[in-house]
Design a protein around this motif. Structure first.
Motif, mmCIF file in Angstrom:
data_model
loop_
_atom_site.group_PDB
_atom_site.id
_atom_site.type_symbol
_atom_site.label_atom_id
_atom_site.label_comp_id
_atom_site.label_asym_id
_atom_site.label_seq_id
_atom_site.Cartn_x
_atom_site.Cartn_y
_atom_site.Cartn_z
ATOM 1 N N TYR A 126 0.856 -1.177 0.000
ATOM 2 C CA TYR A 126 0.000 0.000 0.000
ATOM 3 C C TYR A 126 0.895 1.232 0.000
ATOM 4 O O TYR A 126 1.445 1.626 1.030
ATOM 5 C CB TYR A 126 -0.923 -0.029 1.215
ATOM 6 N N LYS A 127 1.041 1.852 -1.158
ATOM 7 C CA LYS A 127 2.064 2.861 -1.391
ATOM 8 C C LYS A 127 1.820 4.169 -0.654
ATOM 9 O O LYS A 127 2.747 4.981 -0.493
ATOM 10 C CB LYS A 127 2.211 3.141 -2.879
ATOM 11 N N ASP A 128 0.608 4.426 -0.199
ATOM 12 C CA ASP A 128 0.323 5.660 0.520
ATOM 13 C C ASP A 128 0.455 5.500 2.029
ATOM 14 O O ASP A 128 0.204 6.451 2.778
ATOM 15 C CB ASP A 128 -1.073 6.175 0.159
ATOM 16 N N GLY A 129 0.859 4.314 2.472
ATOM 17 C CA GLY A 129 1.169 4.092 3.869
ATOM 18 C C GLY A 129 2.673 4.091 4.071
ATOM 19 O O GLY A 129 3.439 4.477 3.183
ATOM 20 N N ALA A 130 3.107 3.664 5.238
ATOM 21 C CA ALA A 130 4.547 3.603 5.527
ATOM 22 C C ALA A 130 5.224 2.582 4.616
ATOM 23 O O ALA A 130 4.641 1.542 4.281
ATOM 24 C CB ALA A 130 4.768 3.223 6.984
#
Length: 236
Positions: A126-130
């Motif tokens: 999930y690229k928009d998380g850490a």
């Protein structure tokens, strides 16, 4: 969504379900936490109506593997975490996983897109998380099976506390994670805050489908979640 599990130790129990993840991402308005996006939608629809069973040589694990104290504390650098860098490859020696990453995002429907089912040996981040190794909770998902057979996380449920997960990053570092627990949650009562809550230390969650397969809706009724923490850092 009601919570069936308490928040993890590194999260104050009194905090509400986080609405912001790393880099101040605001959740889509239609979502009820990332759990509603990911667990109920993203891995559905790709499984064969008669999903393959795990290899016969693997004994069925217990539904929940409780966390156990680790013999070695994380290094100081591991506790602090790494700067942001996208993951390139994941290796889990215990279950013979060696797979590349693809980046995942939330689609127009408000659901997190799943990894492409045409490649069973692929995991999604999930690229928009850490990013893995960065301070916060990094989310990595993979299929348990596809229409062609077993997929990358078919044996994820067999991991145990102390198992190792190594993630090579684009900056040349390798983030070495140690598994704390492996748990199975019903999709109907998934503990969003516990799994997705933004942590103060570098944490990793590996997620796939599990439990019983519902042939009427062509989906699994549960999800397997691996909880892991960053243990050490090295160069590739």
């Amino acid at each position: 969504m009601a919570l069936s599990q308490p928040a993890p130790p590194d999260q104050p129990p009194s905090r509400p379900v986080p609405r912001v993840v790393s880099r101040a991402l605001v959740w889509p308005a239609a979502a009820v936490g990332l759990g509603a996006l990911l667990i109920h939608n993203s891995l559905a629809g790709s499984a064969d109506p008669t999903p393959p069973a795990p290899p016969a040589a693997v004994a069925p694990p217990a539904a929940v593997a409780s966390a156990k104290p680790q013999p070695n504390a994380p290094t100081r650098a591991a506790r602090k975490g790494l700067s942001r860098s996208k993951p390139k490859r994941i290796v889990i020696p215990q279950i013979a996983v060696n797979a590349p990453f693809t980046r995942l995002s939330v689609g127009a429907s408000g659901q997190l897109n799943a990894p492409p089912a045409k490649n069973p040996n692929l995991v999604g981040w999930y690229k928009d998380g850490a990013s893995p190794g960065e301070r916060g909770t990094s989310i990595v998902v993979g299929h348990v099976d596809t229409k062609t057979g077993p997929a990358v996380f078919v044996l994820l449920r067999t991991l145990r506390p102390g198992s190792k997960v190594d993630i090579t990053r684009a900056d040349g570092s390798v983030a070495d994670f140690t598994v704390d627990s492996v748990e199975t949650f019903s999709k109907a009562s998934f503990p969003d805050a516990r799994v997705y809550g933004n942590a103060r230390t570098p944490q990793l969650r590996l997620i796939t489908c599990g439990g019983n397969y519902n042939r009427r809706v062509h989906d699994y009724e549960s999800n397997v979640v691996v909880f892991a923490h960053l243990d050490s850092i090295r160069r590739s």
